[in-house]
Design an enzyme around this catalytic site. Sequence first.
Site, mmCIF file in Angstrom:
data_model
loop_
_atom_site.group_PDB
_atom_site.id
_atom_site.type_symbol
_atom_site.label_atom_id
_atom_site.label_comp_id
_atom_site.label_asym_id
_atom_site.label_seq_id
_atom_site.Cartn_x
_atom_site.Cartn_y
_atom_site.Cartn_z
ATOM 1 N N ASN A 56 -39.011 -17.209 56.031
ATOM 2 C CA ASN A 56 -40.347 -17.625 56.442
ATOM 3 C C ASN A 56 -40.554 -17.432 57.936
ATOM 4 O O ASN A 56 -39.607 -17.497 58.722
ATOM 5 C CB ASN A 56 -40.593 -19.084 56.053
ATOM 6 C CG ASN A 56 -40.525 -19.272 54.533
ATOM 7 O OD1 ASN A 56 -40.643 -18.296 53.798
ATOM 8 N ND2 ASN A 56 -40.287 -20.480 54.092
ATOM 9 N N HIS A 87 -36.752 -12.940 59.152
ATOM 10 C CA HIS A 87 -37.940 -12.087 59.303
ATOM 11 C C HIS A 87 -38.776 -12.463 60.521
ATOM 12 O O HIS A 87 -39.953 -12.114 60.593
ATOM 13 C CB HIS A 87 -38.796 -12.147 58.023
ATOM 14 C CG HIS A 87 -38.064 -11.605 56.836
ATOM 15 N ND1 HIS A 87 -38.354 -11.986 55.542
ATOM 16 C CD2 HIS A 87 -37.032 -10.728 56.738
ATOM 17 C CE1 HIS A 87 -37.544 -11.356 54.712
ATOM 18 N NE2 HIS A 87 -36.717 -10.588 55.408
HETATM 19 C C1 BV8 Z 1 -35.388 -2.894 56.103
HETATM 20 C C2 BV8 Z 1 -42.354 -10.869 57.948
HETATM 21 C C3 BV8 Z 1 -34.266 -0.946 56.815
HETATM 22 C C4 BV8 Z 1 -43.722 -10.272 58.043
HETATM 23 C C5 BV8 Z 1 -41.416 -10.006 55.875
HETATM 24 C C6 BV8 Z 1 -33.244 -2.213 49.811
HETATM 25 C C7 BV8 Z 1 -32.498 -2.384 50.980
HETATM 26 C C8 BV8 Z 1 -33.144 -2.446 52.216
HETATM 27 C C9 BV8 Z 1 -34.539 -2.356 52.294
HETATM 28 C C10 BV8 Z 1 -35.285 -2.185 51.146
HETATM 29 C C11 BV8 Z 1 -34.638 -2.132 49.903
HETATM 30 N N1 BV8 Z 1 -35.596 -1.963 48.951
HETATM 31 C C12 BV8 Z 1 -36.824 -1.954 49.534
HETATM 32 C C13 BV8 Z 1 -36.663 -2.055 50.871
HETATM 33 C C14 BV8 Z 1 -37.746 -2.028 51.839
HETATM 34 C C15 BV8 Z 1 -38.304 -3.418 52.150
HETATM 35 C C16 BV8 Z 1 -38.488 -4.269 50.921
HETATM 36 O O1 BV8 Z 1 -37.640 -5.094 50.605
HETATM 37 N N2 BV8 Z 1 -39.616 -4.086 50.248
HETATM 38 C C17 BV8 Z 1 -39.927 -4.919 49.094
HETATM 39 C C18 BV8 Z 1 -41.442 -5.187 49.061
HETATM 40 C C19 BV8 Z 1 -39.471 -4.188 47.841
HETATM 41 N N3 BV8 Z 1 -37.465 -4.096 53.111
HETATM 42 C C20 BV8 Z 1 -37.673 -3.873 54.423
HETATM 43 O O2 BV8 Z 1 -38.482 -3.074 54.845
HETATM 44 C C21 BV8 Z 1 -36.831 -4.673 55.395
HETATM 45 N N4 BV8 Z 1 -36.320 -3.777 56.402
HETATM 46 O O3 BV8 Z 1 -34.847 -2.837 55.058
HETATM 47 O O4 BV8 Z 1 -35.149 -2.020 57.126
HETATM 48 C C22 BV8 Z 1 -33.985 -0.262 58.088
HETATM 49 C C23 BV8 Z 1 -32.676 -0.221 58.542
HETATM 50 C C24 BV8 Z 1 -32.399 0.475 59.722
HETATM 51 C C25 BV8 Z 1 -33.457 1.074 60.451
HETATM 52 C C26 BV8 Z 1 -34.772 0.987 59.985
HETATM 53 C C27 BV8 Z 1 -35.051 0.317 58.804
HETATM 54 C C28 BV8 Z 1 -37.650 -5.709 56.143
HETATM 55 C C29 BV8 Z 1 -38.212 -6.726 55.198
HETATM 56 C C30 BV8 Z 1 -38.900 -7.848 55.994
HETATM 57 C C31 BV8 Z 1 -40.395 -7.761 55.779
HETATM 58 N N5 BV8 Z 1 -41.059 -8.884 56.462
HETATM 59 N N6 BV8 Z 1 -41.984 -11.007 56.537
HETATM 60 C C32 BV8 Z 1 -44.795 -11.213 57.578
HETATM 61 O O5 BV8 Z 1 -44.487 -12.342 57.127
HETATM 62 O O6 BV8 Z 1 -45.965 -10.823 57.682
HETATM 63 S S1 BV8 Z 1 -41.075 -10.213 54.240
HETATM 64 C C33 BV8 Z 1 -42.048 -11.404 53.507
HETATM 65 O O7 BV8 Z 1 -41.544 -11.486 52.166
HETATM 66 C C34 BV8 Z 1 -41.965 -12.820 54.035
HETATM 67 O O8 BV8 Z 1 -41.009 -13.006 55.045
HETATM 68 C C35 BV8 Z 1 -41.536 -13.587 52.793
HETATM 69 O O9 BV8 Z 1 -40.857 -14.749 53.077
HETATM 70 C C36 BV8 Z 1 -40.652 -12.570 52.207
HETATM 71 C C37 BV8 Z 1 -40.078 -12.762 50.862
HETATM 72 O O10 BV8 Z 1 -41.055 -13.237 50.021
HETATM 73 P P1 BV8 Z 1 -40.867 -14.741 49.464
HETATM 74 O O11 BV8 Z 1 -40.525 -15.626 50.619
HETATM 75 O O12 BV8 Z 1 -39.933 -14.716 48.339
HETATM 76 O O13 BV8 Z 1 -42.325 -15.099 49.048
HETATM 77 P P2 BV8 Z 1 -43.065 -14.666 47.711
HETATM 78 O O14 BV8 Z 1 -44.508 -14.969 47.904
HETATM 79 O O15 BV8 Z 1 -42.643 -13.286 47.313
HETATM 80 O O16 BV8 Z 1 -42.451 -15.646 46.596
HETATM 81 C C38 BV8 Z 1 -42.676 -17.037 46.692
HETATM 82 C C39 BV8 Z 1 -41.819 -17.660 45.613
HETATM 83 O O17 BV8 Z 1 -41.967 -19.072 45.710
HETATM 84 C C40 BV8 Z 1 -42.230 -17.267 44.202
HETATM 85 O O18 BV8 Z 1 -41.076 -16.919 43.462
HETATM 86 C C41 BV8 Z 1 -42.867 -18.553 43.634
HETATM 87 O O19 BV8 Z 1 -42.592 -18.708 42.254
HETATM 88 C C42 BV8 Z 1 -42.149 -19.612 44.424
HETATM 89 N N7 BV8 Z 1 -42.910 -20.853 44.604
HETATM 90 C C43 BV8 Z 1 -44.247 -21.019 44.697
HETATM 91 N N8 BV8 Z 1 -44.524 -22.329 44.895
HETATM 92 C C44 BV8 Z 1 -43.334 -22.990 44.954
HETATM 93 C C45 BV8 Z 1 -42.293 -22.051 44.772
HETATM 94 N N9 BV8 Z 1 -40.995 -22.392 44.770
HETATM 95 C C46 BV8 Z 1 -40.698 -23.701 44.942
HETATM 96 N N10 BV8 Z 1 -41.636 -24.672 45.128
HETATM 97 C C47 BV8 Z 1 -42.952 -24.349 45.139
HETATM 98 N N11 BV8 Z 1 -43.891 -25.305 45.323
#
Ligand code: BV8
Length: 255
Positions: free
Chosen positions: A102, A119
Amino acid sequence: MNFDLTMLTQLRQARDVVVFTGAGVSQESGIPTFRDAMTGMWERFDPTDLATPDAFKRQPDVVWGWYESRRVIVLRCQPNPAHHAIAAMQTKVPRLTLITQNVDDLHERSGSIGVIHLHGSLHHPRCLACARPHMLPPELPELAPEGQPIKPPRCTHCGGTVRPGVVWFGEPLTDDDWGPAKQAIRSCDALLSIGTSSVVYPAAVLPFEAAERGAGVVQINPQPTDLDAVARYNLHGKAGELLPQLVQALWPSSP
Ligand code: BV8
Ligand code: ZN
């Protein structure tokens, strides 16, 4: 809730615990999760498109306006019982490392210390040119309710453009955060994964690596995720409801 007694014993005996959180832990504070539908002028965007260096290069005012609207929402919200329960756990467990995806500051505002922000943070923008931290004015900006584009500020040191202090998609996590996070995974006996959809990498790999090492992984999420398959316990419920009950069950005397 009646918790599994073996799980309670394992958590009570754990000396080194990792708590790994995602946007779901802040949901009951009123902060939309990362994959909740976007609203207002942002509804036509996909967060994963806006949270990129390219989006900021192409439309800095739209992206900066989005981050300012999120920062204002966060500063108007309060930590919820999930944040407070995690902070209470940190006073009970010999070693508790809190790793969050977060970008809000609710863990810190509820008393958790040493929080690893994989992040980055909404609250620490920096200069794109010289990387110096940029001090935001203490008063909150007056924003249109549906949000608005805002010109990013200029660095007071070099005049460069200021950018949000977050890790965008396509950007690497910083070693200062990723290193200690991996280290904590290597040494923990238990890991609690709370409120994350487990889809953003490389962060999402951490609970899987802990499980692979034999650490007891407990997941708290109302919805199933990929982690269900390897977690030792899956508690399907809201963090703000389950965590205070779990802390009470683990340490009944806690205030
Ligand atoms: C990188 C900041 C490489 C910005 C964020 C494999 C390996 C490496 C990379 C990748 C890979 N596959 C894909 C990638 C690329 C990419 C990626 O992962 N894409 C995804 C979409 C598939 N990753 C990257 O680009 C990362 N960088 O790998 O760089 C590199 C290396 C060398 C040189 C150059 C490059 C960087 C990723 C970081 C992105 N930035 N945030 C901003 O916030 O604006 S990520 C963003 O998603 C937030 O930080 C967020 O926290 C994060 C994860 O999401 P969640 O926190 O899980 O939130 P979400 O809404 O998805 O889910 C909420 C959950 O809560 C749900 O499950 C829901 O059911 C639950 N919930 C709801 N209410 C409740 C609850 N649970 C409990 N109680 C409740 N009340
Ligand atoms: Zn600068």
